[in-house]
Design a protein around this motif. Structure first.
Motif, PDB file in Angstrom:
ATOM      1  N   SER A 164       0.811  -1.247  -0.079  1.00  0.00           N
ATOM      2  CA  SER A 164      -0.080   0.113  -0.181  1.00  0.00           C
ATOM      3  C   SER A 164       0.974   1.255  -0.001  1.00  0.00           C
ATOM      4  CB  SER A 164      -0.919   0.068   1.273  1.00  0.00           C
ATOM      5  OG  SER A 164      -1.570  -0.995   1.030  1.00  0.00           O
ATOM      6  N   ALA A 165       1.618   1.142   0.809  1.00  0.00           N
ATOM      7  CA  ALA A 165       2.632   2.537   0.966  1.00  0.00           C
ATOM      8  C   ALA A 165       3.479   2.710  -0.376  1.00  0.00           C
ATOM      9  CB  ALA A 165       3.758   2.337   2.079  1.00  0.00           C
ATOM     10  N   GLN A 166       3.873   1.705  -0.854  1.00  0.00           N
ATOM     11  CA  GLN A 166       4.630   1.966  -2.481  1.00  0.00           C
ATOM     12  C   GLN A 166       3.584   2.464  -3.264  1.00  0.00           C
ATOM     13  OE1 GLN A 166       5.945  -2.109  -2.656  1.00  0.00           O
ATOM     14  NE2 GLN A 166       8.212  -1.658  -2.333  1.00  0.00           N
ATOM     15  N   ARG A 167       2.418   1.780  -3.374  1.00  0.00           N
ATOM     16  CA  ARG A 167       1.593   2.457  -4.490  1.00  0.00           C
ATOM     17  C   ARG A 167       1.231   3.738  -4.197  1.00  0.00           C
ATOM     18  NH1 ARG A 167      -2.588  -1.994  -6.778  1.00  0.00           N
ATOM     19  NH2 ARG A 167      -2.257  -0.446  -8.450  1.00  0.00           N
ATOM     20  N   THR A 168       1.127   3.909  -2.879  1.00  0.00           N
ATOM     21  CA  THR A 168       0.558   5.665  -2.738  1.00  0.00           C
ATOM     22  C   THR A 168       1.997   6.443  -3.101  1.00  0.00           C
ATOM     23  OG1 THR A 168      -0.873   4.826  -0.898  1.00  0.00           O
ATOM     24  CG2 THR A 168      -0.266   7.301  -0.809  1.00  0.00           C
ATOM     25  N   ARG A 169       3.152   5.892  -2.719  1.00  0.00           N
ATOM     26  CA  ARG A 169       4.144   6.854  -2.922  1.00  0.00           C
ATOM     27  C   ARG A 169       4.380   6.952  -4.494  1.00  0.00           C
ATOM     28  NH1 ARG A 169       8.886   3.930  -1.671  1.00  0.00           N
ATOM     29  NH2 ARG A 169       7.940   3.204   0.184  1.00  0.00           N
ATOM     30  N   TRP A 170       4.337   5.854  -5.228  1.00  0.00           N
ATOM     31  CA  TRP A 170       4.391   6.219  -6.671  1.00  0.00           C
ATOM     32  C   TRP A 170       3.460   6.799  -7.419  1.00  0.00           C
ATOM     33  CZ3 TRP A 170       8.952   5.879  -9.349  1.00  0.00           C
ATOM     34  CH2 TRP A 170      10.190   5.066  -8.622  1.00  0.00           C
ATOM     35  N   PHE A 171       2.287   6.734  -6.901  1.00  0.00           N
ATOM     36  CA  PHE A 171       1.096   7.606  -7.379  1.00  0.00           C
ATOM     37  C   PHE A 171       1.330   9.169  -7.076  1.00  0.00           C
ATOM     38  CE2 PHE A 171      -2.737   9.991  -6.910  1.00  0.00           C
ATOM     39  CZ  PHE A 171      -3.269   9.757  -8.234  1.00  0.00           C
ATOM     40  N   MET A 172       2.060   9.371  -6.081  1.00  0.00           N
ATOM     41  CA  MET A 172       2.165  10.889  -5.618  1.00  0.00           C
ATOM     42  C   MET A 172       3.370  11.232  -6.450  1.00  0.00           C
ATOM     43  SD  MET A 172      -0.173  11.860  -3.939  1.00  0.00           S
ATOM     44  CE  MET A 172       0.387  13.401  -3.445  1.00  0.00           C
ATOM     45  N   GLN A 173       4.382  10.359  -6.687  1.00  0.00           N
ATOM     46  CA  GLN A 173       5.643  10.720  -7.511  1.00  0.00           C
ATOM     47  C   GLN A 173       5.081  11.111  -8.805  1.00  0.00           C
ATOM     48  OE1 GLN A 173       8.749  10.429  -6.955  1.00  0.00           O
ATOM     49  NE2 GLN A 173       9.765  10.202  -9.076  1.00  0.00           N
ATOM     50  N   GLY A 174       4.254  10.641  -9.571  1.00  0.00           N
ATOM     51  CA  GLY A 174       3.809  10.860 -11.054  1.00  0.00           C
ATOM     52  C   GLY A 174       3.002  12.026 -10.625  1.00  0.00           C
ATOM     53  N   LEU A 175       2.157  12.109  -9.775  1.00  0.00           N
ATOM     54  CA  LEU A 175       1.540  13.599  -9.763  1.00  0.00           C
ATOM     55  C   LEU A 175       2.058  14.645  -9.405  1.00  0.00           C
ATOM     56  CD1 LEU A 175      -1.875  14.246  -9.350  1.00  0.00           C
ATOM     57  CD2 LEU A 175      -1.547  13.791  -6.920  1.00  0.00           C
ATOM     58  N   LYS A 176       3.236  14.627  -8.499  1.00  0.00           N
ATOM     59  CA  LYS A 176       3.887  15.875  -8.337  1.00  0.00           C
ATOM     60  C   LYS A 176       4.712  16.345  -9.507  1.00  0.00           C
ATOM     61  CE  LYS A 176       5.264  14.083  -4.167  1.00  0.00           C
ATOM     62  NZ  LYS A 176       6.044  13.767  -2.980  1.00  0.00           N
ATOM     63  N   SER A 177       5.227  15.401 -10.189  1.00  0.00           N
ATOM     64  CA  SER A 177       6.247  15.543 -11.206  1.00  0.00           C
ATOM     65  C   SER A 177       5.590  15.773 -12.574  1.00  0.00           C
ATOM     66  CB  SER A 177       7.136  14.464 -11.234  1.00  0.00           C
ATOM     67  OG  SER A 177       6.760  13.243 -12.043  1.00  0.00           O
ATOM     68  N   GLY A 178       4.454  14.938 -13.002  1.00  0.00           N
ATOM     69  CA  GLY A 178       3.998  15.097 -14.355  1.00  0.00           C
ATOM     70  C   GLY A 178       4.955  14.672 -15.233  1.00  0.00           C
ATOM     71  N   GLN A 179       5.966  13.923 -14.737  1.00  0.00           N
ATOM     72  CA  GLN A 179       7.256  13.367 -15.816  1.00  0.00           C
ATOM     73  C   GLN A 179       7.188  12.026 -15.891  1.00  0.00           C
ATOM     74  OE1 GLN A 179       9.284  15.336 -17.590  1.00  0.00           O
ATOM     75  NE2 GLN A 179       8.160  17.103 -16.963  1.00  0.00           N
TER      76      GLN A 179
END
Ligand code: ZN
Length: 294
Positions: free
Chosen positions: A267-282
């Motif tokens: 769960s923590a990994q999935r949340t972290r990677w979703f946020m990674q994309g959401l923050k960077s847009g890259q």
């Protein structure tokens, strides 16, 4: 989430026969302190002034008590039930985002995937599809398969409902298609045949977390262009990402059987990677194969 203006995709095939139903979009209420905190989080994540976002959400909040209609089942023709139209709208929005984004960020043209809405069971080139499998992407026919009852299950069993949570699920499957277009799925599958089961599963986790990140990248650009995110949306998606993580899923003794449920990440990994994309847009920020610790 504001999705009514996305338009409808021409790539959706409705195989339900009996029409939709049983799917409602929960409408947001007033603006509580929790909402403001979430909006601030969204603003922080997207680099926008939170005050603007709150103002926007207030305006959006009014006049959104649109009726949720349950049209009569129709065997064919245009999709008219809300669930089907929602899925088609989200797919259309991912097409608009990725058609522009993928060439711009990777130099590769985007090919739009197909999406099949079915109920109960259907056929895919990857084998028979059953609703108990949950939504999935078949690289062989480049098609996303989804039974809308999965959204009800998310709400009922995992308490992970909400339109943006459902959109995240679709965007995650489209993320797999992006991986396919980039040639990554094929490379990984070839490698998986050469290594042990444990290593193959670890590769799968990276594929899954990249799809989560790519869903975040889509959300970033969708929000930038269409202002599609509303109060609580990011929280919804993170809740969904966490709820359908392997560790949480394993605690559910009954419910949806995700075939590769041991290969999606925690769960923590999935949340972290979703946020990674959401923050960077890259897209580049989603390269889960470059990091040693996921
Ligand atoms: Zn996946």
């Amino acid at each position: 989430m504001r999705w009514e203006d996305f338009g409808q995709s021409v790539n959706v095939e409705d195989r339900r026969g009996g029409g939709g139903g049983g799917f409602g979009i929960p409408m947001g209420g007033g603006l509580g302190i929790g909402t403001i905190i979430v909006l601030t989080l969204v603003g922080w994540a997207l680099g926008i002034n939170p005050a603007i976002l709150i103002g926007g959400a207030e305006m959006v909040g009014r006049g959104r008590e649109a009726s949720i209609e349950r049209p009569a089942p129709r065997p064919s023709g245009p999709i008219e039930d809300e669930g089907g139209r929602f899925v088609s709208a989200i797919l259309k929005n991912t097409e608009d985002v990725w058609n522009e984004l993928l060439p711009a960020q990777t130099g590769k043209p985007y090919r739009e995937p197909k999406l099949v809405i079915f109920s109960g069971a259907t056929r895919s080139r990857c084998g028979p599809a059953q609703s108990a499998m949950g939504p999935f992407y078949c690289p062989l026919d480049q098609t996303v398969y989804i039974d809308l009852s999965f959204f009800n299950e998310m709400q009922r069993k995992f308490r992970a409902g909400g339109d943006f949570a459902y959109a995240y699920v679709i965007a995650h499957e489209v993320g797999h298609h992006v991986e396919n277009v980039l040639g990554l799925l094929e490379r990984v599958q070839r490698r998986q045949r050469e290594v042990s089961q444990v290593e193959a599963n670890q590769l799968s986790v990276r594929v899954e977390l990249m799809a989560d990140c790519l869903a975040g990248v889509w959300a970033f650009h969708s929000n930038q262009r269409w202002k599609s995110l509303e109060e609580g949306d990011v929280e919804e998606a993170m809740n969904a990402a966490a709820a359908i993580g392997d560790d949480r899923l394993q605690k559910q003794s009954q419910g949806y059987v995700v075939p590769d449920s041991f290969t999606h990440g925690s769960s923590a990994q999935r949340t972290r990677w979703f946020m990674q994309g959401l923050k960077s847009g890259q897209v580049q920020s989603c390269d889960t194969f470059r990091v040693s610790r996921l």
